[in-house]
Design a protein around this motif. Structure first.
Motif, PDB file in Angstrom:
ATOM      1  N   GLU A 195      33.991  54.012  65.107  1.00 58.19           N
ATOM      2  CA  GLU A 195      33.819  53.387  63.794  1.00 58.19           C
ATOM      3  C   GLU A 195      32.845  52.213  63.870  1.00 58.19           C
ATOM      4  OE1 GLU A 195      36.523  51.123  60.442  1.00 58.19           O
ATOM      5  OE2 GLU A 195      37.470  52.625  61.712  1.00 58.19           O
ATOM      6  N   SER A 236      29.310  53.724  64.312  1.00 58.37           N
ATOM      7  CA  SER A 236      28.761  54.444  63.159  1.00 58.37           C
ATOM      8  C   SER A 236      28.611  53.567  61.919  1.00 58.37           C
ATOM      9  CB  SER A 236      29.617  55.670  62.835  1.00 58.37           C
ATOM     10  OG  SER A 236      30.905  55.285  62.396  1.00 58.37           O
ATOM     11  N   LYS A 237      29.506  52.629  61.716  1.00 54.07           N
ATOM     12  CA  LYS A 237      29.445  51.804  60.506  1.00 54.07           C
ATOM     13  C   LYS A 237      28.506  50.613  60.632  1.00 54.07           C
ATOM     14  CE  LYS A 237      33.831  52.581  58.206  1.00 54.07           C
ATOM     15  NZ  LYS A 237      35.063  51.925  57.733  1.00 54.07           N
ATOM     16  N   TYR A 238      28.397  50.071  61.821  1.00 50.45           N
ATOM     17  CA  TYR A 238      27.667  48.817  61.937  1.00 50.45           C
ATOM     18  C   TYR A 238      26.509  48.866  62.931  1.00 50.45           C
ATOM     19  CZ  TYR A 238      31.978  47.447  59.684  1.00 50.45           C
ATOM     20  OH  TYR A 238      33.032  47.391  58.833  1.00 50.45           O
ATOM     21  N   LYS A 269      23.488  51.173  62.325  1.00 46.96           N
ATOM     22  CA  LYS A 269      22.739  50.692  61.158  1.00 46.96           C
ATOM     23  C   LYS A 269      21.896  49.469  61.521  1.00 46.96           C
ATOM     24  CE  LYS A 269      23.399  48.743  56.586  1.00 46.96           C
ATOM     25  NZ  LYS A 269      24.353  48.320  55.585  1.00 46.96           N
TER      26      LYS A 269
END
Length: 116
Positions: free
Chosen positions: A101, A104-106, A109
């Motif tokens: 998580e 993939s989320k932070y 990006k």
């Protein structure tokens, strides 16, 4: 707020390395099943490890629309481990999800976007 590209790169490398290690531990523990496959995961959880099918807040078994035992996040947060192997699986599964998580989320990006 300003992000340090060096810090993002370092965290990304650290999290990627830790996730790789955790995935290897999971492969060893499960005998190489694909934990992303709900069918394989259900067989491993409920037949191999012997977890009871979790129940919802009404006391009904948590099942998929097709009637198979659920492998949802809610279902995997509810069992109480009774063996060392069950405990090890749940801890690994939760750690893998935490690192996945975060990546993939932070981190992915921030690593891709220009940092100012």
């Amino acid at each position: 707020m300003q992000l340090s590209p060096e810090r993002v790169d370092k965290l990304y490398a650290t999290y990627t390395k830790e996730l790789d290690r955790l995935n290897l531990d999971m492969q060893e523990l499960t005998g190489g099943i694909n934990v992303g496959s709900t069918k394989q995961l259900a067989v491993f959880l409920y037949e191999t490890l012997g977890f009871a099918i979790p129940k919802d807040y009404k006391g009904k078994p948590m099942l998929t629309p097709k009637g198979a035992p659920s492998t949802s996040v809610d279902a995997l947060n509810s069992p109480v481990p009774k063996t060392d192997r069950q405990d090890k699986f749940l801890k690994l599964y939760k750690e893998i999800n935490k690192y996945s998580e975060a990546l993939s989320k932070y981190l992915v990006k921030f690593k891709r976007s220009p940092v100012s």
